[in-house]
Enzyme design. Structure first.
Site, PDB file in Angstrom:
ATOM      1  N   LYS A  55      11.227  30.515   4.345  1.00 64.06           N
ATOM      2  CA  LYS A  55      10.419  31.593   4.926  1.00 64.06           C
ATOM      3  C   LYS A  55       9.341  31.051   5.871  1.00 64.06           C
ATOM      4  CE  LYS A  55      11.076  34.822   1.031  1.00 64.06           C
ATOM      5  NZ  LYS A  55      10.379  35.711   0.061  1.00 64.06           N
ATOM      6  N   TYR A  83      16.563  43.406   3.720  1.00 62.85           N
ATOM      7  CA  TYR A  83      15.764  43.886   2.587  1.00 62.85           C
ATOM      8  C   TYR A  83      16.009  45.373   2.310  1.00 62.85           C
ATOM      9  CZ  TYR A  83      13.030  39.549   2.097  1.00 62.85           C
ATOM     10  OH  TYR A  83      12.616  38.253   1.851  1.00 62.85           O
ATOM     11  N   ASN A 141       6.136  33.245  -0.777  1.00 62.59           N
ATOM     12  CA  ASN A 141       6.715  32.423  -1.843  1.00 62.59           C
ATOM     13  C   ASN A 141       7.820  31.491  -1.337  1.00 62.59           C
ATOM     14  OD1 ASN A 141       8.716  34.272  -1.515  1.00 62.59           O
ATOM     15  ND2 ASN A 141       8.510  35.220  -3.528  1.00 62.59           N
ATOM     16  N   HIS A 179      13.902  32.377   0.104  1.00 66.79           N
ATOM     17  CA  HIS A 179      14.740  33.485  -0.355  1.00 66.79           C
ATOM     18  C   HIS A 179      16.077  32.899  -0.771  1.00 66.79           C
ATOM     19  CE1 HIS A 179      17.040  37.254  -0.369  1.00 66.79           C
ATOM     20  NE2 HIS A 179      17.988  36.541   0.218  1.00 66.79           N
ATOM     21  N   GLU A 189      24.609  39.375   2.625  1.00 68.19           N
ATOM     22  CA  GLU A 189      23.538  38.748   3.409  1.00 68.19           C
ATOM     23  C   GLU A 189      24.087  37.704   4.380  1.00 68.19           C
ATOM     24  OE1 GLU A 189      20.779  37.299   0.477  1.00 68.19           O
ATOM     25  OE2 GLU A 189      20.224  39.324  -0.159  1.00 68.19           O
TER      26      GLU A 189
HETATM   27  P1  IDP Z   1      13.160  37.462  -4.838  1.00 69.86           P
HETATM   28  O1  IDP Z   1      12.785  36.929  -3.482  1.00 69.86           O
HETATM   29  O2  IDP Z   1      12.744  36.508  -5.926  1.00 69.86           O
HETATM   30  O3  IDP Z   1      14.586  37.892  -4.949  1.00 69.86           O
HETATM   31  P2  IDP Z   1      12.477  40.292  -4.686  1.00 69.86           P
HETATM   32  O4  IDP Z   1      12.032  41.114  -5.845  1.00 69.86           O
HETATM   33  O5  IDP Z   1      13.846  40.502  -4.147  1.00 69.86           O
HETATM   34  O6  IDP Z   1      12.259  38.757  -5.078  1.00 69.86           O
HETATM   35  O7  IDP Z   1      11.414  40.536  -3.527  1.00 69.86           O
HETATM   36  C1  IDP Z   1      11.671  40.084  -2.217  1.00 69.86           C
HETATM   37  C2  IDP Z   1      10.431  39.423  -1.661  1.00 69.86           C
HETATM   38  O8  IDP Z   1       9.423  40.415  -1.503  1.00 69.86           O
HETATM   39  C3  IDP Z   1       9.778  38.378  -2.581  1.00 69.86           C
HETATM   40  O9  IDP Z   1      10.370  37.107  -2.474  1.00 69.86           O
HETATM   41  C4  IDP Z   1       8.356  38.387  -2.099  1.00 69.86           C
HETATM   42  O10 IDP Z   1       8.224  37.623  -0.894  1.00 69.86           O
HETATM   43  C5  IDP Z   1       8.147  39.859  -1.779  1.00 69.86           C
HETATM   44  N1  IDP Z   1       7.575  40.611  -2.911  1.00 69.86           N
HETATM   45  C6  IDP Z   1       8.191  40.944  -4.057  1.00 69.86           C
HETATM   46  N2  IDP Z   1       7.403  41.647  -4.872  1.00 69.86           N
HETATM   47  C7  IDP Z   1       6.221  41.766  -4.210  1.00 69.86           C
HETATM   48  C8  IDP Z   1       4.978  42.397  -4.529  1.00 69.86           C
HETATM   49  O11 IDP Z   1       4.782  43.004  -5.587  1.00 69.86           O
HETATM   50  N3  IDP Z   1       4.004  42.298  -3.583  1.00 69.86           N
HETATM   51  C9  IDP Z   1       4.182  41.651  -2.388  1.00 69.86           C
HETATM   52  N4  IDP Z   1       5.341  41.052  -2.049  1.00 69.86           N
HETATM   53  C10 IDP Z   1       6.342  41.107  -2.956  1.00 69.86           C
HETATM   54 MG    MG Z   2      15.615  39.422  -3.965  1.00 72.74          MG
END
Ligand code: IDP
Ligand code: MG
Length: 137
Positions: free
Chosen positions: A9, A49, A112, A115, A126
């Site tokens: 990312k 997304y 974070n 992905h 994807e």
């Molecule tokens: P993942 O990346 O571990 O699969 P997902 O639940 O699919 O997690 O969420 C996609 C991305 O959205 C996350 O990696 C993070 O960058 C962001 N994200 C997820 N939950 C939150 C939140 O509660 N607040 C802000 N960003 C979030």
């Molecule tokens: Mg995800």
């Protein structure tokens, strides 16, 4: 053999962590089938997304993901989908174990670092959004 989509990312690119992250997948002996540095378009963000577009955090997530370049990779190996998720660590950096990419380098949930597709079906969907068939070696 499975192939999964990994995104390094924008926060990881800015922090000069491309090499560190690629190094971990290579050290595990996974195969890189494709890799490109690019900016995610608004349209691609909405497709990639799709499960999150209605969520409260999507605006922030989209702005972050489309704001500066990221690296997209197709990563292959036995159980690659689950293995890559394990190597990434939990979504929330406070929950991600030390030794994982997020556990070692991420501090806040939006930024974070990586992905990884969450299932084989997601990976197929994807990968088709990010790479043409002939781009996968
Ligand atoms: P993942 O990346 O571990 O699969 P997902 O639940 O699919 O997690 O969420 C996609 C991305 O959205 C996350 O990696 C993070 O960058 C962001 N994200 C997820 N939950 C939150 C939140 O509660 N607040 C802000 N960003 C979030
Ligand atoms: Mg995800």
């Amino acid at each position: 053999m499975e192939t999964t989509l990994v995104l390094i990312k924008p926060d990881a690119v800015k922090r000069r962590l491309i090499g560190e992250i690629v190094k971990r997948f290579e050290a595990k002996n996974l195969t890189i089938r494709a890799m490109k540095l690019m900016k995610m378009s608004s349209e691609l963000a909405d497709k990639h997304y799709a499960e999150h577009v209605q969520k409260g955090f999507y605006g922030e997530l989209k702005a972050f993901m489309t704001g500066s370049p990221l690296v997209a990779l197709a990563v292959a190996g036995p159980d690659a989908v689950n293995l890559v998720r394990k190597m990434m660590g939990a979504t929330k950096p406070a929950d991600s174990a030390p030794g994982t990419i997020r556990g070692d380098f991420a501090l806040i949930v939006t930024e974070n670092l990586v992905h990884g597709s969450d299932s084989l079906d997601s990976a197929k969907r994807e990968l088709a959004l990010w790479f043409r068939e002939d781009e996968l070696v």
